[in-house]
Design a protein around this motif. Structure first.
Motif, PDB file in Angstrom:
ATOM      1  N   GLY A  50       0.796  -1.226   0.000  1.00  0.00           N
ATOM      2  CA  GLY A  50       0.000   0.000   0.000  1.00  0.00           C
ATOM      3  C   GLY A  50       0.824   1.270   0.000  1.00  0.00           C
ATOM      4  O   GLY A  50       0.313   2.347  -0.331  1.00  0.00           O
ATOM      5  N   VAL A  51       2.097   1.165   0.365  1.00  0.00           N
ATOM      6  CA  VAL A  51       2.936   2.367   0.455  1.00  0.00           C
ATOM      7  C   VAL A  51       3.147   2.995  -0.931  1.00  0.00           C
ATOM      8  O   VAL A  51       3.192   4.219  -1.068  1.00  0.00           O
ATOM      9  CB  VAL A  51       4.296   2.029   1.105  1.00  0.00           C
ATOM     10  N   LEU A 289       5.793   8.203   4.216  1.00  0.00           N
ATOM     11  CA  LEU A 289       5.758   8.643   2.812  1.00  0.00           C
ATOM     12  C   LEU A 289       6.904   9.602   2.499  1.00  0.00           C
ATOM     13  O   LEU A 289       7.415   9.619   1.379  1.00  0.00           O
ATOM     14  CB  LEU A 289       4.401   9.280   2.491  1.00  0.00           C
ATOM     15  N   GLY A 290       7.335  10.384   3.492  1.00  0.00           N
ATOM     16  CA  GLY A 290       8.489  11.260   3.271  1.00  0.00           C
ATOM     17  C   GLY A 290       9.738  10.443   2.979  1.00  0.00           C
ATOM     18  O   GLY A 290      10.512  10.758   2.063  1.00  0.00           O
ATOM     19  N   ASP A 291       9.934   9.369   3.732  1.00  0.00           N
ATOM     20  CA  ASP A 291      11.121   8.543   3.496  1.00  0.00           C
ATOM     21  C   ASP A 291      10.986   7.713   2.224  1.00  0.00           C
ATOM     22  O   ASP A 291      11.981   7.426   1.549  1.00  0.00           O
ATOM     23  CB  ASP A 291      11.410   7.654   4.714  1.00  0.00           C
ATOM     24  N   ASN A 322       4.951  -4.224   6.685  1.00  0.00           N
ATOM     25  CA  ASN A 322       4.937  -3.707   8.055  1.00  0.00           C
ATOM     26  C   ASN A 322       3.668  -2.885   8.266  1.00  0.00           C
ATOM     27  O   ASN A 322       3.488  -1.828   7.660  1.00  0.00           O
ATOM     28  CB  ASN A 322       6.178  -2.848   8.313  1.00  0.00           C
ATOM     29  N   SER A 323       2.789  -3.391   9.107  1.00  0.00           N
ATOM     30  CA  SER A 323       1.585  -2.674   9.547  1.00  0.00           C
ATOM     31  C   SER A 323       0.622  -2.330   8.413  1.00  0.00           C
ATOM     32  O   SER A 323      -0.410  -1.713   8.650  1.00  0.00           O
ATOM     33  CB  SER A 323       1.953  -1.392  10.316  1.00  0.00           C
ATOM     34  N   ASN A 324       0.969  -2.716   7.199  1.00  0.00           N
ATOM     35  CA  ASN A 324       0.105  -2.642   6.010  1.00  0.00           C
ATOM     36  C   ASN A 324      -0.779  -1.393   5.934  1.00  0.00           C
ATOM     37  O   ASN A 324      -2.013  -1.495   5.984  1.00  0.00           O
ATOM     38  CB  ASN A 324      -0.759  -3.904   5.930  1.00  0.00           C
ATOM     39  N   PRO A 325      -0.185  -0.219   5.811  1.00  0.00           N
ATOM     40  CA  PRO A 325      -0.995   0.994   5.746  1.00  0.00           C
ATOM     41  C   PRO A 325      -1.859   1.036   4.484  1.00  0.00           C
ATOM     42  O   PRO A 325      -1.477   0.521   3.441  1.00  0.00           O
ATOM     43  CB  PRO A 325       0.053   2.114   5.712  1.00  0.00           C
ATOM     44  N   GLY A 326      -3.023   1.655   4.622  1.00  0.00           N
ATOM     45  CA  GLY A 326      -3.915   1.825   3.474  1.00  0.00           C
ATOM     46  C   GLY A 326      -4.783   3.051   3.663  1.00  0.00           C
ATOM     47  O   GLY A 326      -5.017   3.499   4.793  1.00  0.00           O
ATOM     48  N   LEU A 327      -5.238   3.593   2.550  1.00  0.00           N
ATOM     49  CA  LEU A 327      -6.121   4.767   2.592  1.00  0.00           C
ATOM     50  C   LEU A 327      -7.561   4.271   2.584  1.00  0.00           C
ATOM     51  O   LEU A 327      -7.994   3.618   1.625  1.00  0.00           O
ATOM     52  CB  LEU A 327      -5.851   5.667   1.384  1.00  0.00           C
TER      53      LEU A 327
END
Ligand SMILES: [Zn+2]
Length: 464
Positions: A50-51, A289-291, A322-327
Motif C-alpha cells: 500500500g505504500v 511517505l516522506g522517506d 509492516n503494519s500494512n498501511p492503506g487509505l
C-alpha cells in the motif's frame, strides 16, 4: 554465463500460422546473457504494497509528477516479481533474517545475522565477493550496522551487537554510509578500540558531515553522520541544522555509485531506505511517505547515473511488509477521501519527534492538543487528546487490537481519523513484497522469488 532462449522461426519460412504454433517448428538456441558489471540492490525496508500508491498520490499532490518506481512499473523494459519473505522460524521475518537470506543464501531465525537455526555460520556475500575482487557498498538511513546492511557483510547470532558488526566491515565493505557513529567511537565502544582510526589506516576517508561527503575524493568511504539512525525526511527537511549536517539517501547513493563506476571491478551496492520500516512501526504516515519519496529520489539518481549503460542491474524491493498501511474511503460515497489524504502534506514532524518534544515538556490535554495541532496540522478532538494523554501516561485505554494499544498505535489511529490512513498493527507482516528489476539479466527476478534464492542469483551474475 549463457541463458537458453526459445526462438520461434518466422511464420513466413514455414508458410502459415499453423506451423508457427507447432512445437515441431520451434527451435531452441543458446544466446549469451548480457554481462553484469555491477548490481545496485535497493531495499525500501518494511514497505507494504500500500505504500507505493500512497507515495505516488502524495508525489502527484505535492510535486506534480510521478515517482520513478511508479514509472518503472509501466516501463516495458522493467521486470516485476514478488518476494516470498518468510524466515526460518516464522512466516513473518525480521530484517536480520531477511537480509541473511539475501546475503547468506539460507533462511535463518529472526534476530540472527547469517547464523542458522543449528548455529552454523553462513559466509556473507561481502566475504565471497571480496575474495573475487568484487567491491561491496552499504548505504542506509539507519545505523550502518543495522540488520539490512549487516546481512551482506557480517555474522552474529545477535543483530543488536552493532559494535561487533562495525568491526567486521573493515576491508569487506569499501563504502559504508549512514548513521551509527557510536559503534565506531572508542569512547562509546566496550572494547575502547578506535574503529575510525582502524578504517582510516586501511585507506577509508572518514566522513561525519554532509559537506565532507560532497567534498570527499577517496575511493573508500566510511561516513557516519549521526550517532543513531539518520533523521526522518520529514524532520530533515523541516530542520535547517539537520539538513546542513546530514546528507540525503540520494546524495549518499550518488557518492557510492560514482565510485563503483570508476574502474572495471565488479560491484554490489546495497541501498536501504531503512526508516520506512520505522515509520510503519510508529504508524506515522508522514514519516513513512516522506522517506519513501526520499528512497524514490535515490532510485531516480541511480537511473540517471546509469543512463546509456547496459552493464548494471538495478533491483528494487523490500524485505517484508509492516503494519500494512492503506487509505480508507472517507465520507459518503468516499467523497471526503481526497480531502483527508491531502492533510498529510501539511504534517511537519514525525511521530518520533512529537513524542520526544512531549517527553521534554509534558503538560495536560490543552498542551497536548496544541502540540499535535502545530506538528500534524489538524486539531485532535477532546476525547482523542484525552486518550492519547492516558496512553502516554501508561494508563490502559479501550483498544481491542492489542498491537495498537500503545502510544504509536493510538496516535496513528487519531491521525487516521483526520488523514484516512489505517494500519493493521505496529509490527511486520507476512506479505509478499514487490520486486522491480531493470538492466541486464533482470528477468531473473520475474515471478515469485524466494528470498533465499536471491543470494545465488547475485553471485552467478557477479562472478561469472
Ligand atoms: Zn521493523
Amino acid at each position: 554465463m549463457t541463458s537458453t532462449r526459445r526462438h520461434i522461426l518466422q511464420a513466413g519460412l514455414f508458410g502459415g500460422l499453423g506451423n508457427l504454433l507447432s512445437s515441431s517448428h520451434a527451435q531452441t538456441t543458446t544466446v549469451p546473457a548480457k554481462r553484469v558489471r555491477g548490481i545496485v540492490f535497493m531495499v525500501s525496508d518494511g514497505m507494504s504494497h500500500g505504500v507505493l500508491p500512497l507515495t505516488e498520490a502524495l508525489s502527484q499532490q505535492t510535486r506534480k509528477r510521478s515517482t520513478r518506481w511508479w514509472e518503472l512499473l509501466q516501463s516495458p523494459g522493467s521486470v516485476q516479481g514478488l518476494m516470498d519473505t518468510a524466515s526460518a522460524n516464522s512466516l513473518v521475518t525480521d530484517s536480520a533474517a531477511a537480509s541473511s537470506a539475501w546475503g547468506g543464501g539460507q533462511r535463518v531465525p529472526n534476530g540472527q545475522i547469517n547464523v542458522t537455526d543449528k548455529g552454523r555460520k553462513l559466509e556473507p556475500i561481502g566475504v565471497t565477493l571480496r575474495a573475487k575482487k568484487c567491491r561491496l557498498g552499504l548505504v542506509t538511513t539507519a545505523t550502518v550496522t543495522h540488520a539490512t546492511p549487516a546481512g551482506f557483510a557480517a555474522v552474529t547470532p545477535n543483530r543488536d551487537d552493532e559494535q561487533s558488526i562495525a568491526s567486521q566491515y573493515l576491508d569487506r565493505a569499501e563504502i559504508v554510509l549512514g548513521g551509527g557513529s557510536q559503534f565506531f567511537d572508542p569512547a562509546q565502544r566496550k572494547d575502547k578500540s578506535d574503529l575510525f582510526a582502524d578504517f582510516a589506516k586501511a585507506g577509508y576517508e572518514i566522513l561525519r558531515t554532509r559537506d565532507q561527503l560532497l567534498a570527499a575524493r577517496s575511493p573508500r568511504l566510511l561516513g557516519t553522520f549521526t550517532s543513531g539512525h539518520l533523521p526522518y525526511s520529514v524532520d530533515h527537511s523541516n530542520d535547517e541544522s539537520l539538513a546542513k549536517m546530514v546528507p540525503t539517501l540520494s546524495e549518499m547513493t550518488d557518492a557510492a555509485l560514482k565510485r563503483f563506476l570508476t574502474g572495471d571491478a565488479p560491484f554490489l551496492l546495497q541501498v536501504e531506505g531503512a526508516r520506512i520500516d520505522h515509520a510503519a512501526h510508529a504508524n506515522d504516515v508522514a514519516g513513512l511517505l516522506g522517506d519513501q519519496l526520499a528512497f524514490d529520489d535515490a532510485i531516480a539518481t541511480v537511473l540517471a547515473t546509469l543512463a546509456g549503460r547496459d552493464d548494471v542491474l538495478v533491483v528494487i524491493t523490500s524485505d517484508h511488509g509492516n503494519s500494512n498501511p492503506g487509505l480508507n474511503g472517507m465520507g459518503s460515497s468516499y467523497g471526503r477521501t481526497n480531502q483527508h489524504f491531502s492533510r498529510i502534506a501539511g504534517i511537519k514532524a514525525s511521530h518520533e519527534r512529537i513524542f520526544a518534544e512531549w517527553n521534554a515538556k509534558k503538560g495536560g490535554t490543552a498542551e497536548l492538543t496544541a502540540l499535535v495541532q502545530e506538528r500534524l496540522g489538524f486539531k485532535p478532538t477532546d476525547s482523542e487528546a484525552a486518550t492519547l494523554l492516558d496512553t502516554m501516561s501508561g494508563k490502559p485505554v479501550p483498544e481491542w487490537n492489542h498491537l495498537l494499544a500503545n502510544p504509536p498505535g493510538i496516535l496513528g489511529q487519531i491521525a487516521g481519523n483526520h488523514t484516512g490512513i489505517g494500519w493493521t498493527g505496529t509490527v511486520h507482516t507476512a506479505d509478499m513484497t514487490l520486486i522491480t528489476a531493470v538492466g541486464p539479466q533482470a528477468e531473473r527476478f520475474h515471478g515469485l522469488v524466494r528470498n533465499d534464492s536471491v543470494h545465488g542469483k547475485l553471485l552467478e551474475m557477479l562472478l561469472s
